[in-house]
Design a protein around this motif. Structure first.
Motif, PDB file in Angstrom:
ATOM      1  N   ASN B   6       0.818  -1.201   0.000  1.00 25.13           N
ATOM      2  CA  ASN B   6       0.000   0.000   0.000  1.00 25.13           C
ATOM      3  C   ASN B   6       0.852   1.252   0.000  1.00 25.13           C
ATOM      4  OD1 ASN B   6      -2.382  -1.582   0.217  1.00 25.13           O
ATOM      5  ND2 ASN B   6      -1.791  -1.954   2.328  1.00 25.13           N
ATOM      6  N   GLY B   7       2.140   1.075  -0.239  1.00 26.42           N
ATOM      7  CA  GLY B   7       2.991   2.235  -0.346  1.00 26.42           C
ATOM      8  C   GLY B   7       3.367   2.835   0.985  1.00 26.42           C
ATOM      9  N   ARG B   8       3.048   2.146   2.051  1.00 24.26           N
ATOM     10  CA  ARG B   8       3.415   2.695   3.346  1.00 24.26           C
ATOM     11  C   ARG B   8       4.644   1.963   3.870  1.00 24.26           C
ATOM     12  NH1 ARG B   8      -2.110   2.510   6.568  1.00 24.26           N
ATOM     13  NH2 ARG B   8      -1.464   0.366   6.510  1.00 24.26           N
ATOM     14  N   PRO B   9       5.429   2.675   4.662  1.00 23.04           N
ATOM     15  CA  PRO B   9       6.617   1.998   5.183  1.00 23.04           C
ATOM     16  C   PRO B   9       6.230   0.801   6.034  1.00 23.04           C
ATOM     17  CG  PRO B   9       6.277   4.143   6.228  1.00 23.04           C
ATOM     18  CD  PRO B   9       5.316   4.057   5.108  1.00 23.04           C
ATOM     19  N   GLY B 245     -12.818  -6.202 -11.857  1.00 32.11           N
ATOM     20  CA  GLY B 245     -11.881  -7.248 -11.458  1.00 32.11           C
ATOM     21  C   GLY B 245     -10.529  -6.770 -10.992  1.00 32.11           C
ATOM     22  N   ARG B 246     -10.314  -5.466 -10.959  1.00 31.05           N
ATOM     23  CA  ARG B 246      -9.014  -4.932 -10.541  1.00 31.05           C
ATOM     24  C   ARG B 246      -9.210  -3.907  -9.431  1.00 31.05           C
ATOM     25  NH1 ARG B 246      -5.978  -4.804 -15.595  1.00 31.05           N
ATOM     26  NH2 ARG B 246      -5.792  -6.993 -16.183  1.00 31.05           N
ATOM     27  N   ILE B 247      -8.161  -3.739  -8.625  1.00 32.90           N
ATOM     28  CA  ILE B 247      -8.161  -2.602  -7.705  1.00 32.90           C
ATOM     29  C   ILE B 247      -7.582  -1.419  -8.460  1.00 32.90           C
ATOM     30  CG2 ILE B 247      -7.114  -1.636  -5.622  1.00 32.90           C
ATOM     31  CD1 ILE B 247      -7.268  -4.372  -4.362  1.00 32.90           C
ATOM     32  N   VAL B 248      -8.329  -0.317  -8.529  1.00 36.42           N
ATOM     33  CA  VAL B 248      -7.818   0.840  -9.263  1.00 36.42           C
ATOM     34  C   VAL B 248      -7.140   1.846  -8.338  1.00 36.42           C
ATOM     35  CG1 VAL B 248      -9.461   0.629 -11.152  1.00 36.42           C
ATOM     36  CG2 VAL B 248     -10.032   2.060  -9.190  1.00 36.42           C
ATOM     37  N   GLU B 249      -7.509   1.801  -7.062  1.00 36.68           N
ATOM     38  CA  GLU B 249      -6.909   2.757  -6.132  1.00 36.68           C
ATOM     39  C   GLU B 249      -7.070   2.212  -4.727  1.00 36.68           C
ATOM     40  OE1 GLU B 249      -8.304   6.715  -6.736  1.00 36.68           O
ATOM     41  OE2 GLU B 249      -6.873   7.607  -5.355  1.00 36.68           O
ATOM     42  N   ILE B 250      -6.021   2.344  -3.948  1.00 34.73           N
ATOM     43  CA  ILE B 250      -6.094   1.841  -2.579  1.00 34.73           C
ATOM     44  C   ILE B 250      -5.344   2.796  -1.666  1.00 34.73           C
ATOM     45  CG2 ILE B 250      -4.058   0.347  -2.877  1.00 34.73           C
ATOM     46  CD1 ILE B 250      -5.452  -1.671  -0.993  1.00 34.73           C
ATOM     47  N   ASP B 324       2.182   4.197  -6.623  1.00 30.91           N
ATOM     48  CA  ASP B 324       2.134   5.625  -6.349  1.00 30.91           C
ATOM     49  C   ASP B 324       3.176   6.304  -7.223  1.00 30.91           C
ATOM     50  OD1 ASP B 324       1.974   8.131  -5.402  1.00 30.91           O
ATOM     51  OD2 ASP B 324       2.632   7.681  -3.363  1.00 30.91           O
ATOM     52  N   ARG B 325       2.757   6.772  -8.400  1.00 32.30           N
ATOM     53  CA  ARG B 325       3.766   7.247  -9.353  1.00 32.30           C
ATOM     54  C   ARG B 325       4.043   8.736  -9.276  1.00 32.30           C
ATOM     55  NH1 ARG B 325       1.543   4.501 -14.281  1.00 32.30           N
ATOM     56  NH2 ARG B 325       0.201   3.369 -12.882  1.00 32.30           N
ATOM     57  N   PHE B 326       3.132   9.504  -8.691  1.00 32.61           N
ATOM     58  CA  PHE B 326       3.388  10.947  -8.643  1.00 32.61           C
ATOM     59  C   PHE B 326       3.520  11.456  -7.213  1.00 32.61           C
ATOM     60  CE2 PHE B 326       0.888  10.140 -12.530  1.00 32.61           C
ATOM     61  CZ  PHE B 326       1.842  10.493 -13.465  1.00 32.61           C
ATOM     62  N   GLY B 327       3.759  10.537  -6.317  1.00 29.59           N
ATOM     63  CA  GLY B 327       3.942  10.952  -4.933  1.00 29.59           C
ATOM     64  C   GLY B 327       2.685  11.488  -4.279  1.00 29.59           C
ATOM     65  N   HIS B 328       1.554  10.898  -4.636  1.00 28.58           N
ATOM     66  CA  HIS B 328       0.304  11.335  -4.010  1.00 28.58           C
ATOM     67  C   HIS B 328       0.115  10.714  -2.636  1.00 28.58           C
ATOM     68  CE1 HIS B 328      -1.012  11.957  -8.366  1.00 28.58           C
ATOM     69  NE2 HIS B 328      -0.798  13.133  -7.841  1.00 28.58           N
ATOM     70  N   GLY B 329       0.950   9.765  -2.335  1.00 30.16           N
ATOM     71  CA  GLY B 329       0.861   9.158  -1.014  1.00 30.16           C
ATOM     72  C   GLY B 329       0.106   7.844  -0.990  1.00 30.16           C
ATOM     73  N   HIS B 330      -0.527   7.509  -2.080  1.00 30.29           N
ATOM     74  CA  HIS B 330      -1.189   6.203  -2.120  1.00 30.29           C
ATOM     75  C   HIS B 330      -1.250   5.729  -3.575  1.00 30.29           C
ATOM     76  CE1 HIS B 330      -4.545   8.970  -2.927  1.00 30.29           C
ATOM     77  NE2 HIS B 330      -5.070   7.970  -3.606  1.00 30.29           N
ATOM     78  N   PRO B 331      -1.248   4.417  -3.790  1.00 33.93           N
ATOM     79  CA  PRO B 331      -1.181   3.880  -5.157  1.00 33.93           C
ATOM     80  C   PRO B 331      -2.489   4.042  -5.931  1.00 33.93           C
ATOM     81  CG  PRO B 331      -0.686   2.188  -3.508  1.00 33.93           C
ATOM     82  CD  PRO B 331      -1.253   3.354  -2.786  1.00 33.93           C
ATOM     83  N   SER B 332      -2.330   4.216  -7.224  1.00 30.60           N
ATOM     84  CA  SER B 332      -3.482   4.400  -8.093  1.00 30.60           C
ATOM     85  C   SER B 332      -3.119   3.842  -9.466  1.00 30.60           C
ATOM     86  CB  SER B 332      -3.805   5.899  -8.161  1.00 30.60           C
ATOM     87  OG  SER B 332      -4.593   6.187  -9.278  1.00 30.60           O
ATOM     88  N   ALA B 333      -4.022   3.074 -10.076  1.00 22.26           N
ATOM     89  CA  ALA B 333      -3.691   2.432 -11.341  1.00 22.26           C
ATOM     90  C   ALA B 333      -4.127   3.301 -12.512  1.00 22.26           C
ATOM     91  CB  ALA B 333      -4.341   1.048 -11.413  1.00 22.26           C
ATOM     92  N   CYS B 334      -3.469   4.446 -12.663  1.00 21.59           N
ATOM     93  CA  CYS B 334      -3.815   5.334 -13.766  1.00 21.59           C
ATOM     94  C   CYS B 334      -2.544   5.986 -14.284  1.00 21.59           C
ATOM     95  CB  CYS B 334      -4.808   6.406 -13.298  1.00 21.59           C
ATOM     96  SG  CYS B 334      -5.210   7.598 -14.594  1.00 21.59           S
TER      97      CYS B 334
END
Lengths: 344, 345, 337
Positions: B6-9, B245-250, B324-334
């Motif tokens: 989930n992108g957290r330490p 069928g996919r998680i798009v954001e968590i 998390d590709r733009f450093g928003h703090g949480h992953p997103s599949a976009c």
């Protein structure tokens, strides 16, 4: 995708257009083997042109039955309208001859149901079913009927409507089927559309599409819309005024803003406090204790008293009338002043 | 720093439940005698998430997104097509019959439909005692009566109700019975599959409060599956948004609701009406066009691209990873994830 | 636009085979009778009121059904008739003190008369006594055939419905083969192979032809029941297949099969009579209504009483079983309540 900037909510319109419908003191009961079920126990409301009236209630509140009574589609037996008036443009539908009433039903007052899959006939194409409206009521030819059907399907934004006229209900998704239902309801340019939980079976993004469509159509045609729902969010979104129903009665009614911002009845207050909100996190929910009563066994006095935090002795015996709280605003609570003062 | 899915330490070690690449395809077959597979409904297509002890993970999405299938596969009520689900380090999907039976004590479920999830031919007492007949060492025989009373009282029912049958209860009460049954084996995880969506508005809150109390009291982690975004926000610590069928954001509840970055999450959130006429009047609504594509034939690349206003060529070619590709703090599949506020708190 | 694949209901087309969409419409408003069950005054936060409010309603489906049945005059009449028939079959001595074998050729085809209300048959046997003793054969065949067929049907139906797969295909096809053969014709063929045809041979042949229908009914009932969530709940608790079948599926799936079996008892009794009438069923000197009708077939015009009395008893019995089955179905069908 469109980002629909919502039209600035129309400045309170209630009462400005023609009076379309006036329901007063309507009673409906079902006589079953297990006894009489008092589904509707005296409800009254009015509906004007361009107005959206929300009838808000939980299951068993009688909200759907009251709409069916207005449409005249209650099965008799077991259902009987035992009292009241339903005036459409001044004429009482209940005392009309059946043939006159049939002319009103469908042509002037149309209905949209919750479950479009069961409301549409699976063995006919949707085009055929829409065209049927023209054939029966206007005596149109088959060809004209189909052309009109395609036009209507286009109007409710079914993509490539012309090609889909001959498709069957099961070939459409839930949202598209609901659009077909709306097309059928619109077919004869009714003055009033009654929508009975039109989006309950739909996903929230599709719900947004359908509610959007209904308001656009309402702006185009100036029809009155009666929206029957349990969803407080949808009501806040589209309604001008609200009737809150409980145990077959209207417990509170008035303009939507007044009711949402300061309820005058403990039941509406309880509903507002018990739902979680998308824009708020945390905090305890404050549920209403108990469960809604059975319509076959409505508590005496105020039907809400067993669940009511304000209840006193008098509530168990005296049924509260609709007290005037403000102009165009009533509450059926002996202690409405207290509820109103308490705020929410 | 090492980060978790989930992108957290990573701070508190192994999570209670870790799902990796869960896939469930239902074969589409043709023919009666000689069945041949002509395709597959990709109900769940590679999802991963973690669940920590005592937390609530909301799994939200519209019908057909596969959220209920996730529940069924985690309980092995459906066999997964691929993937792993580690409960306290053990892969649920690799368990043999006996180990699976032992796992039942750790992971339980509360169903959506309070009318279908209780056997109409059994009394409430029998329904609650049955788990102890299967796992006879959990509660000794002579203490079962007392435990039934405790449990019924705990979920807000009368201990005398044990001799009655499910149809004598209201929907909300039945859901309480279902919760009591899920508690019998002292599980660590309860999967709540739309537990309040069949209930009346005024009763929903009772059941949600009960679930929260139980969580606090017993430290149970919930996977809370629902389509109602308001309900999910209220109860969840973290939220996963599913589409086809996919998680798009968590991410944390606050991230998802206040700083959504995936266009689908944004559309979903903006579609939910808020019960306040003034807020509603001032809101912009993102109205998506069209319908969810069929999971038997999902779009290439990003599955949301057919309804997405941001879609470009790359979306059809390249499946965006959940990072998390733009450093928003949480992953997103976009590919074009960016924060857009659609709910004002 | 998605013309999706929802046409085939067996396929989890929207990706979620558990029908979320259908279930996501909870707030179907009152058609009031659907609501009348939920009459509790308190959603038990304060639980005091929960005990009293619905205590007027009875407990299980079977006891509900029993209450319903007792109020149904058709049930009462048919049950009383059948009770009488069963007593006759079990203890014919209570109804006649004569032996069915005590015959006097001097009385051949005698008309009904005082002391001999049904008259005499060709052999000069007391016809009333014969009809009384005939009940035993009919009832025995009916109950035996349906009992055994039901047992086979329940076991195989549970296996086919619950496990599916190869066993199911095999059993379903086997049943289909039997469907293809007209029962009476098939029975005639098989029975004509036996040179001794007693009660057990006839029963055997009828069992062979009656189990497939019941098996398929059981199978489809199990198929429907195993999809219900409480079965998933039991499985999630770690219940074994046997427990799931015994505690959860069987009690909920068996009602339609019981109804059908009850009606089938009547049909089986009629089939035995038909086979005996056609000359391939029971053989003299067995005593059965069918055989009595068969023997009387050449003398219908001259001696109508030979046909009338066994036919009357046969019809009443068959009809009573069918009525009973109907009453049971009404009482067990939750949709009617």
């Amino acid at each position: 995708m469109t980002t629909a900037a919502r039209p600035e909510a129309m400045p309170a319109t209630p009462g400005t257009g023609d009076l379309l419908l006036e329901v007063s003191d309507l009673h409906v009961e079902f006589r079953t083997r297990r006894g009489v079920v008092n589904a509707v126990n005296g409800i009254s409301y009015t509906l004007h042109e361009r107005e959206t009236l929300a009838i808000l209630g939980e299951s068993g509140s009688g909200k759907s039955v009251s709409a069916q009574a207005v449409m005249g589609i209650i099965d008799t037996p077991p259902g009987y309208v035992t009292q009241g008036e339903i005036r459409y443009r001044g004429e009482d539908l209940l005392t009309m001859a059946e043939s006159e009433r049939r002319a009103v039903r469908g042509q002037q007052i149309a209905m949209i149901f919750q479950d479009a899959l069961t409301a549409l006939n699976p063995v006919y194409s949707v085009g055929w079913q829409i065209a049927e409206m023209y054939r029966v009521h206007r005596g149109s030819s088959r060809k004209v009927g189909y052309a009109k059907a395609a036009e209507l399907m286009d109007r409710v934004r079914i993509p490539s409507a012309k090609e889909r006229v001959k498709d069957y209900p099961h070939q459409f998704s839930g949202g598209m089927r609901q659009r077909v239902m709306i097309a059928m309801a619109l077919a004869l340019d009714p003055d009033i559309i009654i929508a009975d939980e039109p989006t309950t079976a739909l996903d929230v993004t599709v719900q947004a599409q359908i509610m959007d469509l209904l308001s656009t159509l309402q702006e185009e045609t100036g029809m009155g819309l009666i929206l029957i729902t349990h969803d407080l969010g949808v009501v806040a979104d589209v309604a001008d005024k609200v009737c809150v129903m409980y145990a077959g009665k209207v417990v509170e009614r008035g303009p939507v803003r007044d009711i949402y911002h300061n309820t005058a009845h403990p039941y509406s207050e309880g509903l507002m406090a018990s739902i979680p909100r998308l824009d708020q996190k945390g905090g305890q929910l404050h549920p209403i204790k108990g469960a809604p009563p059975s319509l076959a066994n409505i508590p005496p006095g105020c039907p809400f008293h067993p669940r009511c935090p304000y209840a006193r002795e008098v509530c168990t015996t005296d049924h509260p009338p609709l007290y005037d709280v403000a102009p165009r605003r009533q509450s059926a609570c002996h202690f409405w002043e207290e509820v109103l003062a308490g705020g929410n | 720093m090492a980060t978790d899915l989930n992108g957290r330490p990573r701070t508190d070690g192994e999570p209670l439940l870790r799902v990796e690449g869960l896939v469930k395809h239902f074969p589409l077959t043709q023919g009666i005698v000689f069945r041949k597979q002509i395709g597959a409904v990709q109900a769940v297509d590679g999802i991963s998430f973690e669940l920590r002890r005592g937390e609530t993970l909301g799994l939200v999405g519209e019908s057909g997104c596969g959220k209920s299938t996730v529940a069924k596969t985690l309980l092995r009520l459906e066999e997964p097509t691929a993937g792993h689900a580690y409960f306290q380090g053990k892969d649920i999907f690799a368990l043999g019959k006996r180990e699976l039976r032992a796992l039942r004590r750790d992971i339980q479920i509360v169903f959506q439909d309070p009318y279908a999830s209780l056997n109409p031919r059994m009394t409430v007492g029998d329904i609650i005692t049955e788990p102890w007949e299967i796992h006879s060492d959990v509660v000794p025989k002579d203490q079962r009566d007392a435990r039934v009373s405790d449990l019924l009282r705990r979920v807000g029912l009368n201990p005398d109700d044990r001799n009655r049958y499910p149809h004598q209860f209201s929907g909300g009460q039945r859901q309480r019975i279902g919760i009591a049954r899920a508690l019998t084996l002292n599980p660590d995880v309860i999967i709540c599959d739309e537990p309040v969506s069949a209930l009346d508005v005024s009763v929903q809150a009772q059941v949600m409060n009960l679930l929260e109390e139980i969580q606090d009291e017993f430290g149970i982690a919930f996977v809370f599956i629902a389509h109602d975004l308001s309900v999910v926000r209220h109860i969840s610590d973290r939220v996963a948004v599913m589409y086809l069928g996919r998680i798009v954001e968590i991410g944390d509840e606050k991230d998802i609701y206040e700083r959504p970055t995936h266009p689908y999450t944004q559309a979903l959130l903006s579609a939910v009406p808020i019960p306040d006429p003034d807020i509603e009047a001032g809101r912009d609504r993102i109205v998506l066009e069209g319908d969810v594509p069929s999971p038997a034939n999902p779009p290439s690349g990003c599955r949301f691209r057919t309804r997405c206003w941001k879609a470009e060529d790359i979306c059809a070619e390249e499946d965006p990873a959940l990072i998390d590709r733009f450093g928003h703090g949480h992953p997103s599949a976009c590919h074009f994830a960016e924060i857009r506020e659609v709910v004002t708190s | 636009m998605s013309k999706d694949i929802k046409a085939d209901p067996a396929v989890p087309a929207d990706g979620d085979p558990y029908g979320e969409r259908i279930d996501e419409q909870p707030h179907r408003d009152a058609t009031p009778h659907a609501e009348s069950g939920l009459s509790e005054g308190a959603e038990s936060v304060g639980t005091a009121a929960t005990g009293g409010a619905v205590s007027g309603r009875s407990a299980s489906l079977w006891s509900d059904a029993w209450k319903e049945l007792r109020r149904n005059p058709l049930f009462v009449i048919s049950a009383l008739m059948l009770l009488l028939m069963v007593v006759i079959a079990a203890a014919p001595g209570l109804f006649t003190n004569q032996s069915p074998r005590a015959c006097n050729l001097a009385n051949t085809v005698g008309r009904p008369q005082a002391g001999h209300p049904f008259g005499f048959d060709i052999q000069g046997c007391d016809y009333y006594t014969l009809v009384v003793y005939g009940a035993r054969t009919s009832i025995t065949i009916g109950v035996l055939v349906v009992g055994v067929a039901l047992l086979i049907a329940i076991v195989l139906g549970c296996i086919a419905g619950f496990y599916g797969g190869f066993a199911d295909t095999l059993l379903a096809r086997a049943a289909d083969v039997w469907f293809a053969i007209p029962a009476i014709l098939g029975a005639i063929v098989i029975l004509s192979v036996f040179n001794q045809r007693g009660l057990f041979q006839v029963a055997f042949v009828l069992i062979v032809f009656y189990w497939p229908v019941m098996m398929r009914l059981m199978r489809s009932s199990v198929l429907g029941t195993k999809e219900v969530e409480y079965v998933d709940a039991a499985r999630a608790l770690g219940a074994s297949d046997v427990r799931i079948l015994r505690r959860h599926i069987l009690p909920n799936a068996i009602a339609p099969v019981i109804v059908y079996a009850t009606i089938t008892v009547g049909i089986v009794i009629a089939s035995e009579a038909a086979l005996s009438f056609l000359g391939v069923g029971l053989q003299l000197p067995a005593i059965s209504w069918g055989l009595m009708i068969s023997v009387s077939q050449n003398r219908i015009l001259q001696d109508p009483h030979l046909l009338l009395f066994p036919a009357l008893f046969l019809s009443i019995t068959v009809f009573s079983f069918i009525l009973l089955g109907d009453a049971l179905r009404d009482a067990l069908d939750p949709k009617l309540r």
